[in-house]
Design a protein around this motif. Structure first.
Motif, PDB file in Angstrom:
ATOM      1  N   HIS A  39       1.297  -0.007  -4.822  1.00 19.63           N
ATOM      2  CA  HIS A  39       2.765   0.490  -5.234  1.00 19.63           C
ATOM      3  C   HIS A  39       3.834  -0.222  -4.193  1.00 19.63           C
ATOM      4  CE1 HIS A  39       5.759   3.596  -5.049  1.00 19.63           C
ATOM      5  NE2 HIS A  39       6.044   2.852  -5.994  1.00 19.63           N
ATOM      6  N   ASN A  40       4.686  -0.867  -4.808  1.00 19.96           N
ATOM      7  CA  ASN A  40       5.800  -1.279  -3.864  1.00 19.96           C
ATOM      8  C   ASN A  40       7.090  -1.035  -4.539  1.00 19.96           C
ATOM      9  OD1 ASN A  40       7.394  -3.135  -2.122  1.00 19.96           O
ATOM     10  ND2 ASN A  40       7.284  -4.556  -3.788  1.00 19.96           N
ATOM     11  N   VAL A  41       8.189  -0.504  -3.701  1.00 20.44           N
ATOM     12  CA  VAL A  41       9.422   0.006  -4.200  1.00 20.44           C
ATOM     13  C   VAL A  41      10.021  -1.753  -3.747  1.00 20.44           C
ATOM     14  CG1 VAL A  41      11.644   0.996  -4.047  1.00 20.44           C
ATOM     15  CG2 VAL A  41       9.264   2.120  -3.879  1.00 20.44           C
ATOM     16  N   VAL A  42      10.483  -2.350  -4.892  1.00 22.98           N
ATOM     17  CA  VAL A  42      10.975  -3.878  -4.600  1.00 22.98           C
ATOM     18  C   VAL A  42      12.203  -3.820  -3.570  1.00 22.98           C
ATOM     19  CG1 VAL A  42      11.941  -5.702  -5.560  1.00 22.98           C
ATOM     20  CG2 VAL A  42      10.100  -4.555  -6.689  1.00 22.98           C
ATOM     21  N   GLY A  43      12.040  -4.552  -2.542  1.00 27.55           N
ATOM     22  CA  GLY A  43      13.158  -4.551  -1.603  1.00 27.55           C
ATOM     23  C   GLY A  43      13.238  -3.698  -0.448  1.00 27.55           C
ATOM     24  N   LYS A  44      12.164  -2.584  -0.548  1.00 26.47           N
ATOM     25  CA  LYS A  44      12.485  -1.592   0.532  1.00 26.47           C
ATOM     26  C   LYS A  44      10.805  -1.616   0.969  1.00 26.47           C
ATOM     27  CE  LYS A  44      15.721   1.346  -1.789  1.00 26.47           C
ATOM     28  NZ  LYS A  44      16.192   2.404  -2.385  1.00 26.47           N
ATOM     29  N   GLY A  45      10.807  -1.135   2.503  1.00 27.38           N
ATOM     30  CA  GLY A  45       9.392  -0.822   3.001  1.00 27.38           C
ATOM     31  C   GLY A  45       8.341  -1.597   2.870  1.00 27.38           C
ATOM     32  N   SER A  46       7.278  -0.876   3.204  1.00 23.88           N
ATOM     33  CA  SER A  46       5.898  -1.741   3.154  1.00 23.88           C
ATOM     34  C   SER A  46       5.308  -1.071   1.985  1.00 23.88           C
ATOM     35  CB  SER A  46       5.143  -0.890   4.375  1.00 23.88           C
ATOM     36  OG  SER A  46       5.664  -1.199   5.565  1.00 23.88           O
ATOM     37  N   TYR A  47       4.061  -1.903   1.603  1.00 21.06           N
ATOM     38  CA  TYR A  47       3.056  -1.596   0.511  1.00 21.06           C
ATOM     39  C   TYR A  47       2.554  -0.156   0.736  1.00 21.06           C
ATOM     40  CZ  TYR A  47       3.718  -6.485  -1.088  1.00 21.06           C
ATOM     41  OH  TYR A  47       4.093  -7.607  -1.296  1.00 21.06           O
ATOM     42  N   GLN A  48       2.377   0.498  -0.404  1.00 16.35           N
ATOM     43  CA  GLN A  48       1.519   1.734  -0.527  1.00 16.35           C
ATOM     44  C   GLN A  48       0.384   1.587  -1.070  1.00 16.35           C
ATOM     45  OE1 GLN A  48       3.203   5.090  -2.771  1.00 16.35           O
ATOM     46  NE2 GLN A  48       1.882   6.463  -1.850  1.00 16.35           N
ATOM     47  N   ILE A  49      -1.001   1.787  -0.455  1.00 21.25           N
ATOM     48  CA  ILE A  49      -2.120   1.439  -1.169  1.00 21.25           C
ATOM     49  C   ILE A  49      -2.706   2.916  -1.861  1.00 21.25           C
ATOM     50  CG2 ILE A  49      -4.712   0.788  -0.735  1.00 21.25           C
ATOM     51  CD1 ILE A  49      -2.502  -1.210  -0.083  1.00 21.25           C
ATOM     52  N   LEU A  50      -2.570   2.688  -3.174  1.00 15.55           N
ATOM     53  CA  LEU A  50      -3.017   3.736  -4.131  1.00 15.55           C
ATOM     54  C   LEU A  50      -4.366   3.841  -4.204  1.00 15.55           C
ATOM     55  CD1 LEU A  50      -0.203   3.538  -6.623  1.00 15.55           C
ATOM     56  CD2 LEU A  50      -0.047   4.860  -4.530  1.00 15.55           C
ATOM     57  N   PRO A  75       3.821 -10.424   7.683  1.00 12.48           N
ATOM     58  CA  PRO A  75       2.363 -10.600   7.968  1.00 12.48           C
ATOM     59  C   PRO A  75       1.616  -9.381   7.268  1.00 12.48           C
ATOM     60  CG  PRO A  75       2.877 -11.472   9.851  1.00 12.48           C
ATOM     61  CD  PRO A  75       4.236 -10.920   9.368  1.00 12.48           C
ATOM     62  N   GLU A  76       2.390  -8.111   7.371  1.00  9.62           N
ATOM     63  CA  GLU A  76       1.799  -6.896   6.819  1.00  9.62           C
ATOM     64  C   GLU A  76       1.743  -7.048   5.370  1.00  9.62           C
ATOM     65  OE1 GLU A  76       5.941  -5.585   8.305  1.00  9.62           O
ATOM     66  OE2 GLU A  76       4.332  -6.781   8.979  1.00  9.62           O
ATOM     67  N   ARG A  77       2.470  -7.848   4.799  1.00  4.12           N
ATOM     68  CA  ARG A  77       2.866  -7.808   3.229  1.00  4.12           C
ATOM     69  C   ARG A  77       1.969  -9.066   2.639  1.00  4.12           C
ATOM     70  NH1 ARG A  77       7.319  -5.024   1.427  1.00  4.12           N
ATOM     71  NH2 ARG A  77       7.664  -6.176  -0.333  1.00  4.12           N
TER      72      ARG A  77
END
Length: 201
Positions: A183-194, A62-64
């Motif tokens: 910004h998203n590192v594909v396959g890793k972690g949560s989204y970063q809002i820039l 859901p967070e994505r």
């Protein structure tokens, strides 16, 4: 003294779980739901999952949940010049708030067909936001993929097969009042809002 086979050493390097793997950094503008809309989307996803267990899908956390507006690209590292131009383009935007009603789930074609949430009607303000932001990005000199058509949606899952038909869900009225740069590192972690930009009332 024993000798090491260079080909074996190379194989060990690439096969080792500790070997460095290239990262993919993805940048895109999007709409992000607030907590209430995120919960409603999660309930819609659960209903689709219950109705179509044969999908055997990977369900999005859901967070994505988000709706992509303008895709900037995939990069081996975050490119400062692209980021600066994207922020400059977004700062020029003047767009109206709007209501977007999501009322059915459907599938896109492709590998692991995405199961997505869509609306029967697309607000003119949403189309204008996408079109004007794309024009602003191009005006900065960014080279973007040619987007001739915009199909707004929220991805719910990546499935083994397509939905047999569109599946209605209880309407979710999303009052959109901002857009963000992710910004998203594909396959890793949560989204970063820039960055985020509030729409006018």
């Amino acid at each position: 003294m024993s000798k090491t086979d260079p080909s074996a050493a190379q194989a060990d390097l690439f096969d080792s779980p500790t070997a460095a793997r290239a990262e993919t950094h993805r940048l895109f503008f999007a709409l992000m739901p607030d907590a209430a809309i995120r919960h409603a989307i999660e309930q819609a996803a659960a209903a689709v999952q219950q109705q179509h267990p044969a999908l055997r899908a990977r369900w999005v956390r859901p967070e994505r949940f988000h709706a992509t507006l303008n895709f900037l690209g995939d990069f081996p590292a975050v490119p400062d010049q692209v980021l600066e131009k994207a922020l400059a383009a977004a700062n020029t935007m003047h767009a109206q708030t709007f209501a977007w009603t999501l009322d059915y789930a459907a599938s896109f074609r492709g590998h692991e067909p995405p199961c997505v949430l869509r609306g029967s009607q697309t607000p003119t303000e949403l189309l204008a936001l996408w079109r004007n932001l794309q024009a602003a990005l191009v005006a900065t000199g960014l080279r973007l993929r040619d987007e001739r058509q915009f199909t707004p949606h929220v991805t719910l899952a990546y499935a083994r097969q397509e939905l047999p038909q569109a599946t209605p869900v209880p309407p979710i009225v999303w009052h959109v009042d901002r857009f963000v740069l992710i910004h998203n590192v594909v396959g890793k972690g949560s989204y970063q809002i820039l960055g985020h930009w509030v729409l006018s009332g």
